[in-house]
Structure formats: structure tokens, C-alpha cells
Design a protein around this motif. Structure first.
Motif, PDB file in Angstrom:
ATOM      1  N   PRO A  76      11.917 -63.895  27.100  1.00 39.07           N
ATOM      2  CA  PRO A  76      10.561 -63.432  26.301  1.00 39.07           C
ATOM      3  C   PRO A  76       9.456 -63.399  27.543  1.00 39.07           C
ATOM      4  N   VAL A  77       8.703 -62.455  27.724  1.00 38.36           N
ATOM      5  CA  VAL A  77       7.274 -62.452  28.199  1.00 38.36           C
ATOM      6  C   VAL A  77       6.061 -63.367  27.459  1.00 38.36           C
ATOM      7  N   LEU A  78       5.666 -64.413  27.975  1.00 41.25           N
ATOM      8  CA  LEU A  78       4.744 -65.262  27.161  1.00 41.25           C
ATOM      9  C   LEU A  78       3.429 -64.665  27.179  1.00 41.25           C
ATOM     10  N   ARG A  79       2.840 -64.773  26.233  1.00 41.44           N
ATOM     11  CA  ARG A  79       3.147 -65.605  25.118  1.00 41.44           C
ATOM     12  C   ARG A  79       3.922 -64.675  23.870  1.00 41.44           C
ATOM     13  N   ALA A  80       3.289 -63.594  23.731  1.00 43.14           N
ATOM     14  CA  ALA A  80       3.655 -62.715  22.625  1.00 43.14           C
ATOM     15  C   ALA A  80       5.370 -62.658  22.395  1.00 43.14           C
ATOM     16  N   GLY A  81       5.991 -62.499  23.528  1.00 39.18           N
ATOM     17  CA  GLY A  81       7.616 -62.353  23.651  1.00 39.18           C
ATOM     18  C   GLY A  81       8.144 -63.431  22.854  1.00 39.18           C
ATOM     19  N   GLY A 101       6.056 -66.188  32.398  1.00 36.81           N
ATOM     20  CA  GLY A 101       4.771 -66.241  31.908  1.00 36.81           C
ATOM     21  C   GLY A 101       3.853 -65.245  32.644  1.00 36.81           C
ATOM     22  N   LEU A 102       3.324 -64.277  31.925  1.00 38.33           N
ATOM     23  CA  LEU A 102       2.385 -63.471  32.504  1.00 38.33           C
ATOM     24  C   LEU A 102       1.030 -63.184  31.732  1.00 38.33           C
ATOM     25  N   TYR A 103      -0.138 -63.085  32.117  1.00 40.31           N
ATOM     26  CA  TYR A 103      -1.220 -62.711  31.518  1.00 40.31           C
ATOM     27  C   TYR A 103      -1.866 -61.591  32.101  1.00 40.31           C
ATOM     28  N   ARG A 104      -2.439 -60.690  31.222  1.00 39.95           N
ATOM     29  CA  ARG A 104      -3.119 -59.503  31.780  1.00 39.95           C
ATOM     30  C   ARG A 104      -4.860 -59.827  32.052  1.00 39.95           C
ATOM     31  N   ASP A 105      -4.976 -59.645  33.198  1.00 36.68           N
ATOM     32  CA  ASP A 105      -6.615 -59.802  33.515  1.00 36.68           C
ATOM     33  C   ASP A 105      -7.453 -58.997  32.720  1.00 36.68           C
ATOM     34  N   VAL A 130      11.868 -59.352  26.212  1.00 36.26           N
ATOM     35  CA  VAL A 130      11.400 -58.956  25.080  1.00 36.26           C
ATOM     36  C   VAL A 130       9.806 -59.410  24.872  1.00 36.26           C
ATOM     37  N   ASP A 131       9.079 -58.397  24.502  1.00 35.44           N
ATOM     38  CA  ASP A 131       7.407 -58.512  24.414  1.00 35.44           C
ATOM     39  C   ASP A 131       7.004 -57.543  23.382  1.00 35.44           C
ATOM     40  N   PRO A 132       6.409 -57.871  22.398  1.00 30.72           N
ATOM     41  CA  PRO A 132       6.030 -56.913  21.208  1.00 30.72           C
ATOM     42  C   PRO A 132       5.367 -55.639  21.887  1.00 30.72           C
ATOM     43  N   MET A 133       4.650 -55.636  22.899  1.00 32.43           N
ATOM     44  CA  MET A 133       3.714 -54.704  23.368  1.00 32.43           C
ATOM     45  C   MET A 133       3.961 -54.121  24.918  1.00 32.43           C
ATOM     46  N   LEU A 134       4.161 -52.919  24.978  1.00 33.38           N
ATOM     47  CA  LEU A 134       4.099 -52.047  26.285  1.00 33.38           C
ATOM     48  C   LEU A 134       2.857 -51.149  26.296  1.00 33.38           C
ATOM     49  N   ALA A 135       1.946 -51.961  27.029  1.00 32.45           N
ATOM     50  CA  ALA A 135       0.475 -51.186  27.009  1.00 32.45           C
ATOM     51  C   ALA A 135       0.577 -50.206  28.326  1.00 32.45           C
ATOM     52  N   THR A 136      -0.102 -50.903  29.294  1.00 29.09           N
ATOM     53  CA  THR A 136      -0.290 -50.121  30.520  1.00 29.09           C
ATOM     54  C   THR A 136       1.202 -50.091  31.167  1.00 29.09           C
ATOM     55  N   GLY A 137       1.907 -51.055  30.822  1.00 30.14           N
ATOM     56  CA  GLY A 137       3.558 -51.230  31.463  1.00 30.14           C
ATOM     57  C   GLY A 137       3.589 -52.342  32.592  1.00 30.14           C
ATOM     58  N   GLY A 138       2.314 -52.609  32.891  1.00 26.32           N
ATOM     59  CA  GLY A 138       2.003 -53.625  34.149  1.00 26.32           C
ATOM     60  C   GLY A 138       3.054 -54.899  33.883  1.00 26.32           C
ATOM     61  N   SER A 139       2.602 -55.575  32.727  1.00 20.99           N
ATOM     62  CA  SER A 139       3.443 -56.648  32.661  1.00 20.99           C
ATOM     63  C   SER A 139       5.118 -56.534  32.376  1.00 20.99           C
ATOM     64  N   ALA A 140       5.407 -55.426  31.694  1.00 25.48           N
ATOM     65  CA  ALA A 140       6.872 -55.175  31.740  1.00 25.48           C
ATOM     66  C   ALA A 140       7.557 -54.849  33.131  1.00 25.48           C
ATOM     67  N   GLY A 199      -3.710 -54.497  17.540  1.00 21.83           N
ATOM     68  CA  GLY A 199      -4.568 -55.729  18.236  1.00 21.83           C
ATOM     69  C   GLY A 199      -3.727 -56.521  19.184  1.00 21.83           C
ATOM     70  N   ASP A 200      -4.041 -57.824  19.365  1.00 18.16           N
ATOM     71  CA  ASP A 200      -3.615 -58.673  20.504  1.00 18.16           C
ATOM     72  C   ASP A 200      -2.370 -59.294  19.723  1.00 18.16           C
ATOM     73  N   ALA A 201      -1.270 -58.924  20.197  1.00 20.04           N
ATOM     74  CA  ALA A 201       0.048 -59.644  19.576  1.00 20.04           C
ATOM     75  C   ALA A 201       0.036 -60.994  19.753  1.00 20.04           C
TER      76      ALA A 201
HETATM   77  C1  PRP Z   1       0.159 -58.637  26.120  1.00 17.36           C
HETATM   78  C2  PRP Z   1       1.450 -58.345  25.601  1.00 17.36           C
HETATM   79  C3  PRP Z   1       2.036 -57.956  26.895  1.00 17.36           C
HETATM   80  C4  PRP Z   1       0.943 -57.192  27.770  1.00 17.36           C
HETATM   81  C5  PRP Z   1       1.156 -55.773  27.643  1.00 17.36           C
HETATM   82  O1  PRP Z   1       0.034 -59.893  26.640  1.00 17.36           O
HETATM   83  O2  PRP Z   1       2.215 -59.395  25.050  1.00 17.36           O
HETATM   84  O3  PRP Z   1       2.750 -58.879  27.761  1.00 17.36           O
HETATM   85  O4  PRP Z   1      -0.160 -57.849  27.021  1.00 17.36           O
HETATM   86  O5  PRP Z   1       0.205 -55.287  28.308  1.00 17.36           O
HETATM   87  P1  PRP Z   1       0.613 -54.209  29.740  1.00 17.36           P
HETATM   88  O6  PRP Z   1       1.613 -53.314  29.320  1.00 17.36           O
HETATM   89  O7  PRP Z   1      -0.896 -53.481  29.943  1.00 17.36           O
HETATM   90  O8  PRP Z   1       0.616 -55.252  30.732  1.00 17.36           O
HETATM   91  P2  PRP Z   1      -1.189 -60.663  27.059  1.00 17.36           P
HETATM   92  O9  PRP Z   1      -1.531 -60.347  28.608  1.00 17.36           O
HETATM   93  O10 PRP Z   1      -2.313 -60.215  26.146  1.00 17.36           O
HETATM   94  O11 PRP Z   1      -1.022 -62.411  27.142  1.00 17.36           O
HETATM   95  P3  PRP Z   1      -0.279 -63.070  25.739  1.00 17.36           P
HETATM   96  O12 PRP Z   1       0.877 -62.643  25.316  1.00 17.36           O
HETATM   97  O13 PRP Z   1      -0.654 -64.609  26.326  1.00 17.36           O
HETATM   98  O14 PRP Z   1      -1.450 -63.185  24.799  1.00 17.36           O
END
Ligand code: PRP
Ligand code: URA
Length: 209
Positions: A76-81, A101-105, A130-140, A199-201
């Protein structure tokens, strides 16, 4: 796109629609994430290798298939994963679990690592990120980079909602990774949130703001 699998199962679509609703509370949201994870995990794990073993039924002895070879790592990518871990453990109880553990600035939207612990030997495992959200793709992309740096070779990524931007980036940077998407949404907004999204998963799973 090769290695990209977008789910079309009606149960998955129905549950994602309930997730999106801003009136869906934390308890129901968690349950829906878990249920979607089980349904998506069933699809994402359909190519697990099998081997035949001998089993004696009450009638006779036969050769019958069981999951073979490389063991699974759920990452899992923390936290939401974290919300998707129990789903995959339901399907494969013997899997090991790593954490990234990753957080988006909030301003730059760039991911920052604060934790990484993976099960050994990662190179011999199928890693399911696993991570519920793939937004910019930076975290993945960062999560997959870490796993590859530590020797991971066979990697899958599973998300509930993806933005086209993030899906294209992850596929471009890591074309070998199989990507499973519950629903492909329209676009990112100026804050790099997925539209219509949910919203914010992390906040919705853990009841934070
Ligand atoms: C959210 C989400 C992903 C990331 C996706 O996490 O769970 O990890 O944003 O965004 P990206 O594709 O633009 O990188 P967030 O950084 O908000 O951390 P959290 O799970 O601790 O709330
Ligand atoms: N992270 C989330 O939790 N939601 C988004 O829409 C984008 C990134």
C-alpha cells in the motif's frame, strides 16, 4: 494500451458511484473500498501462476491446481492504500505486506517519501502496489521506482480511480507494470484533484480533514 486494464464490471462501477457521493460517511466508505478491492483483486490476480499438487478427496487421489511459485507482496502507498490491504489479504492470506509512505506536497504536488519497508526477497515476489487514487501519477511512479531500486521485477499497480494524466505517466515511465483501474475519470483540476473523483481518499478513509 498494453498492460492497462480498466474495469467494466457493473458491481465495481456501482460501488465506485457510492464512494463518490460526498454524503457517504467514513464507515461506509471504508467498506466500499474494501469490497471494490476484492472485486478488482480478483481481476488483477487472474494471471497468478498455478502448479498441480496431489490431493486425496473422499473419493480418490487427484492432481489439482494451487497457486505456485513467487509469493505475493501487497504494497500500500500510505495512507490511503491501507484501505485496500485487507481486500487482497482476503484473497491471498499468505501474502506479505510492505509499506511505502508518500505524501503529496500541497503546492507542488510532488511526492515526498517518509517510509519504505518491503518484504524480502522482493525480487522473487509479485508486488501489487495499491492506492485508491492515481492523479498526477507522481506517487505511483515513485512507489514503483522504490520497488525496482530494491530489486522488484514483477509489479502490478491497482487503483480505484485514475486521471488520464496519471495513467499515461505511469504507463509511459513503467510500461512493464500492469495497471488495474476501477474507473478512468475526466481530468485533474488546478489542485491536481481528480474530477469528478471522490475527494481526498486518505481523509475519507480515516475520517481526517
Ligand atoms: C493521495 C493518494 C495518492 C496520491 C495520488 O495521497 O492516496 O497516494 O495522493 O496523487 P498523485 O498521483 O498526484 O501523486 P496523499 O498524498 O494525499 O496522502 P494521504 O494518502 O496520506 O492522504
Ligand atoms: N489524491 C486524492 O486523494 N484525491 C485526488 O483526487 C487526488 C489525489
Amino acid at each position: 494500451m498494453e498492460n492497462v486494464f480498466i474495469m467494466d464490471h457493473p458491481l465495481i462501477q456501482h460501488k465506485i458511484s457510492m464512494l463518490r457521493d460526498k454524503n457517504t460517511g467514513t464507515n461506509e466508505f471504508r467498506k466500499l473500498v474494501e469490497e471494490i478491492g476484492i472485486l478488482m483483486g480478483y481481476e488483477a490476480l487472474r494471471d497468478l501462476p498455478l502448479k498441480d499438487v496431489e490431493v486425496t478427496t473422499p473419493i480418490e487421489t487427484c492432481m489439482t491446481p494451487v497457486i505456485s511459485g513467487r509469493k505475493l507482496a501487497i504494497i500500500p502507498v500510505l495512507r490511503a492504500g491501507l484501505g485496500l490491504v485487507s481486500s487482497l489479504l482476503t484473497l491471498v492470506p499468505s501474502a506479505k505486506v510492505g509499506h511505502i509512505g508518500l505524501y503529496r506536497d500541497p503546492v507542488t504536488h510532488e511526492p515526498h517519501e517518509y517510509y519504505c519497508k518491503l518484504p524480502d526477497p522482493i525480487e522473487e515476489r509479485i508486488a501489487v502496489v495499491v492506492d485508491p487514487m492515481l492523479a498526477t501519477g507522481g506517487s505511483a511512479c515513485s512507489a514503483v521506482d522504490f520497488i525496482k531500486q530494491k530489486g522488484g521485477k514483477n509489479i502490478k499497480f491497482m487503483c480505484i480511480i485514475a486521471a488520464p494524466e496519471g495513467l499515461e505517466r505511469l504507463h509511459r515511465e513503467h510500461p512493464d507494470v500492469q495497471i488495474y483501474v476501477g474507473h478512468l475519470d475526466r481530468e485533474l483540476n488546478d489542485n491536481a484533484y481528480i474530477c469528478p473523483g471522490l475527494g481526498d481518499a486518505g481523509d475519507r478513509i480515516f475520517g481526517t480533514k
